[in-house]
Motif scaffolding. Sequence first.
Motif, mmCIF file in Angstrom:
data_model
loop_
_atom_site.group_PDB
_atom_site.id
_atom_site.type_symbol
_atom_site.label_atom_id
_atom_site.label_comp_id
_atom_site.label_asym_id
_atom_site.label_seq_id
_atom_site.Cartn_x
_atom_site.Cartn_y
_atom_site.Cartn_z
ATOM 1 N N SER A 192 0.827 -1.208 0.000
ATOM 2 C CA SER A 192 0.000 0.000 0.000
ATOM 3 C C SER A 192 0.861 1.258 0.000
ATOM 4 O O SER A 192 2.031 1.240 0.406
ATOM 5 N N ILE A 202 -3.777 0.411 -3.032
ATOM 6 C CA ILE A 202 -3.555 -0.914 -2.461
ATOM 7 C C ILE A 202 -3.342 -1.901 -3.593
ATOM 8 O O ILE A 202 -4.188 -2.030 -4.486
ATOM 9 N N ALA A 218 -3.837 -2.216 6.149
ATOM 10 C CA ALA A 218 -3.605 -1.119 5.202
ATOM 11 C C ALA A 218 -4.728 -0.083 5.286
ATOM 12 O O ALA A 218 -4.472 1.134 5.277
#
Length: 419
Positions: A192, A202, A218
Amino acid sequence: MMQRAREKRGLLIFVSAALILFTGAVMAHRLPFQNESYEDLKIFTEVLSYVEANYVQEVEPEKLLHGAIRGMLRTLDTHSSFMPQDVYREMQVETEGRFGGLGIEITIRDEILTVVSPIEGTPAFRAGIQAGDKIVTVEGESTKDMSLIEAVKQLRGPIDTSVTIGVMREGFTEPKDFTLTRAIIQIKSVRSKVLPDSIGYIRLRSFHKSTSEELDDALHDFDERNVSALVLDLRNNPGGLLEQAIAVTDEFIEGGQLIVYTKGRLANQNMKGFSKTQGSHPDVPLVILVNGGSASASEIVAGALQDLKRATIIGTKTFGKGSVQTIIPLSDGSGLRLTTAKYYTPNGRMIHEKGIIPDIVVEEPKPEPVDGESAATPPRRSRTGLPEDDLSGDPQLQKAVETLKAEVKQNKKKAAKAG
């Protein structure tokens, strides 16, 4: 020698006769086909007996039977296959996220061994193997008529040993040899980064046991950094675990929504996957990037979020791998991989051999000719697998950012108007 031959012949006839009896029992509920199947199996037994007794050299009964099974499954589809004991024992190793090999997902398309996608950071990726490459030879041996299981077995091997594959791709006038060194393939599913304009990026490289947990981490990091929109990059993601595809999709939708379903001949193969709870990010503007290397679980995620009008899909048509393989253990320790159903998106679109068509089609730039590892990394991403701040080399990601910026701006206008 004669005694050994008689023992083998006796074993072979016994096995074949047992197969007839077993099949007759299975077919008892399908009376219109019972006599025909019985006659066909009689012929099968005759052929086995003649081959074993008269072939120019002795053949092991097990070799004949396994060959017959492989031939039978090959008439079904490219994904159904027989797994000998050693292959069956290693069958689930990829889903653990750590295994030895080259780092490519392969399939058979149009009867040719084909690369679905190389996995970033692996020997295949560094050597320049690309999605769509046709593997025509392995160690000089033609892959024509080679099953998927046989191909995987040949490509794998001890760590630090090498294997040479002959590759054909668009623009090649003849196959090109790539010599790859096998390694432990340790995969971190999620990468990410925060792009300019507070857009979160991502990269999902595969769907393994820890993918949804890595995605949660993330997304939590993005929340702390006030990210306003998301790009989910599924390009060259060959898929993985169905449960993880459902869990990833679940993050971005309301609870109780249909994500995927399967249909097969038997009732127990008909499954529906729903989102379980309210997703952590059901309203954040979202774009999904796909290409010809996005397959299986990637297509389930993209297809579901497209049908639910939850995300804009950008890129090129996906691979089209949407069939379900059931793994069946056999009595001698071997296994059967049998196609038992096909995947469908919430709106009833079949994924297999159809793929997912993006909402906005943006072609990828043609990669530079590969000449060793120096030119192996595609221009759109750095060697870390993450994009550079300058997106000029990645028109698909550029379009994703433009689309999200416009959506965020529109949402702000709507909120101001409502306020």
